[in-house]
Design a protein around this motif. Sequence first.
Motif, short mmCIF file in Angstrom:
data_model
loop_
_atom_site.label_atom_id
_atom_site.label_comp_id
_atom_site.label_asym_id
_atom_site.label_seq_id
_atom_site.Cartn_x
_atom_site.Cartn_y
_atom_site.Cartn_z
N VAL A 60 0.83 -1.21 0.00
CA VAL A 60 0.00 0.00 0.00
C VAL A 60 0.87 1.26 0.00
CG1 VAL A 60 -0.24 0.09 2.53
CG2 VAL A 60 -1.99 1.13 1.05
N ARG A 61 1.97 1.25 0.73
CA ARG A 61 2.84 2.43 0.74
C ARG A 61 3.43 2.69 -0.65
NH1 ARG A 61 4.09 4.42 5.73
NH2 ARG A 61 3.55 3.12 7.53
N GLU A 62 3.78 1.62 -1.33
CA GLU A 62 4.31 1.78 -2.68
C GLU A 62 3.24 2.32 -3.63
OE1 GLU A 62 4.66 -0.82 -0.76
OE2 GLU A 62 6.83 -0.86 -0.37
N GLU A 63 2.00 1.89 -3.45
CA GLU A 63 0.91 2.41 -4.29
C GLU A 63 0.74 3.91 -4.09
OE1 GLU A 63 -2.88 0.22 -4.43
OE2 GLU A 63 -1.89 -1.29 -3.19
N ILE A 64 0.78 4.34 -2.84
CA ILE A 64 0.61 5.76 -2.54
C ILE A 64 1.76 6.56 -3.14
CG2 ILE A 64 0.57 7.48 -0.69
CD1 ILE A 64 -0.85 5.31 1.04
N ALA A 65 2.99 6.07 -2.95
CA ALA A 65 4.16 6.78 -3.48
C ALA A 65 4.10 6.87 -5.00
CB ALA A 65 5.44 6.06 -3.04
N ALA A 66 3.67 5.79 -5.66
CA ALA A 66 3.58 5.80 -7.12
C ALA A 66 2.51 6.78 -7.60
CB ALA A 66 3.26 4.40 -7.63
N THR A 67 1.41 6.88 -6.87
CA THR A 67 0.34 7.81 -7.24
C THR A 67 0.82 9.24 -7.13
OG1 THR A 67 -1.34 6.23 -6.48
CG2 THR A 67 -2.02 8.51 -6.76
N VAL A 68 1.54 9.55 -6.06
CA VAL A 68 2.08 10.90 -5.88
C VAL A 68 3.10 11.21 -6.97
CG1 VAL A 68 3.44 12.39 -4.38
CG2 VAL A 68 1.66 10.94 -3.40
N ALA A 69 3.98 10.25 -7.26
CA ALA A 69 5.03 10.47 -8.25
C ALA A 69 4.47 10.67 -9.65
CB ALA A 69 6.01 9.30 -8.24
N ALA A 70 3.29 10.10 -9.92
CA ALA A 70 2.71 10.19 -11.25
C ALA A 70 2.10 11.56 -11.54
CB ALA A 70 1.65 9.12 -11.42
N ARG A 71 1.87 12.35 -10.50
CA ARG A 71 1.29 13.67 -10.71
C ARG A 71 2.34 14.61 -11.29
NH1 ARG A 71 -3.38 15.30 -8.61
NH2 ARG A 71 -2.62 17.42 -8.57
N PRO A 72 1.93 15.50 -12.20
CA PRO A 72 2.89 16.50 -12.72
C PRO A 72 3.45 17.35 -11.59
CG PRO A 72 0.86 16.47 -14.02
CD PRO A 72 0.60 15.63 -12.81
N ALA A 73 4.72 17.72 -11.74
CA ALA A 73 5.37 18.59 -10.75
C ALA A 73 5.65 19.93 -11.42
CB ALA A 73 6.65 17.96 -10.24
N PRO A 74 4.70 20.85 -11.37
CA PRO A 74 4.85 22.10 -12.13
C PRO A 74 5.86 23.05 -11.50
CG PRO A 74 2.86 22.20 -10.80
CD PRO A 74 3.41 20.80 -10.66
N ASP A 75 6.43 23.89 -12.34
CA ASP A 75 7.20 25.02 -11.85
C ASP A 75 6.23 26.11 -11.42
OD1 ASP A 75 9.69 23.87 -12.40
OD2 ASP A 75 9.58 24.53 -14.50
N TRP A 76 6.72 27.02 -10.57
CA TRP A 76 5.89 28.13 -10.10
C TRP A 76 6.64 29.44 -10.27
CZ3 TRP A 76 1.04 26.77 -9.16
CH2 TRP A 76 0.79 25.44 -8.80
N PRO A 77 5.90 30.54 -10.38
CA PRO A 77 6.58 31.84 -10.47
C PRO A 77 7.47 32.09 -9.25
CG PRO A 77 4.25 32.05 -11.01
CD PRO A 77 4.44 30.67 -10.47
#
Length: 257
Positions: free
Chosen positions: A166-183
Motif C-alpha cells: 500500500v505504501r508503494e501504491e501511494i508513493a507511485a500515485t504521488v510520483a505520477a502527478r505532474p510537478a509544475p514550476d511556479w513563479p
Amino acid sequence: MVVWTSAWLHGAAASDDVLDALQTWAESQEVRAADEELAARLDLPGPHDTPAGPALLLAALRKAGAANGELVLPVPGDARGLGGSSPFAKLAMRIGEAAVLPEAGLGLVPERIAEGILRWTVFGIGELPPAEHLPIGEAEHGMASAMREAATALIELGVAKQRPGVREEIAATVAARPAPDWPEDIPQRTLRILQRAAEVEAILWVATDDSPGGALSASAIRARTDALRPLFDAVRAARRASIAEMVRALSDRATQS
C-alpha cells in the motif's frame, strides 16, 4: 494556468515562462472559444475552427481585461464558482476543474483530448457571485482534521484494512502527478499545502480501490464513501485556498512595485 496567467497579467512572469510552465501538464496545448461571438470578440478560433496555441490565449486575456484568476474544482453536489447551469458549468463539472477570470467574465476549461494534448475552451460566463474566501490556515487545519476523522471512522467501520504494497501504491500515485514550476517568490507555505493535498489525495484513491482486501460489500462501500467524503472536500478546499493565496501574493506584489 490560474497562477501563471495571473503572474503574467501582473508583470511577474514573461509569456515564455507561462508557455513553458503549461507544458508540464501536456506537451501540446490548444485553445478555442466556445462560440463564434466570443471568438470574434477575443480574436480566438471558434468551435469549428482549427484551435490556436496558448500564446493567443494570453493576448485574448489581456484584451478582455483579465486580472486575477480563480481555481474552481466542482463535483456533483458542489457547483460553487460555476454560476448556475450553462455550457461552461456543464463542461467544468464533467472535467472537475476550471479557471475563472472574473474581471474579464471568462471561464477556461481544460480537456485532455488525446495523449499529450490539452485543449482549453474559453467561455463567456458573465458576472459570477464573489468567490468564497477561505483563509489558507483554516484550509490547512481543515484538511488535517478531516484526515484524522476519516481514519478514525474507517477503523471503527472495519473497512481500513492493510494490504501488501500500500505504501508503494501511494508513493507511485504521488510520483505520477505532474510537478509544475511556479513563479518566483510564491509563498512556500502554499507549496507545502499543495504537496500535502497531493499526498492525501493519493491516500484517498488507494483507500477507495476495491482490490483484494478492500471494502467490497455494498454497505461497506457506502460507509467508506460517507467517511471519506469530508476529506475529499477538505483536499479540494486546501487546493483552492493555496491557489487563491498565490494569486493574492502576486497581486499584492504588483501593487507595491
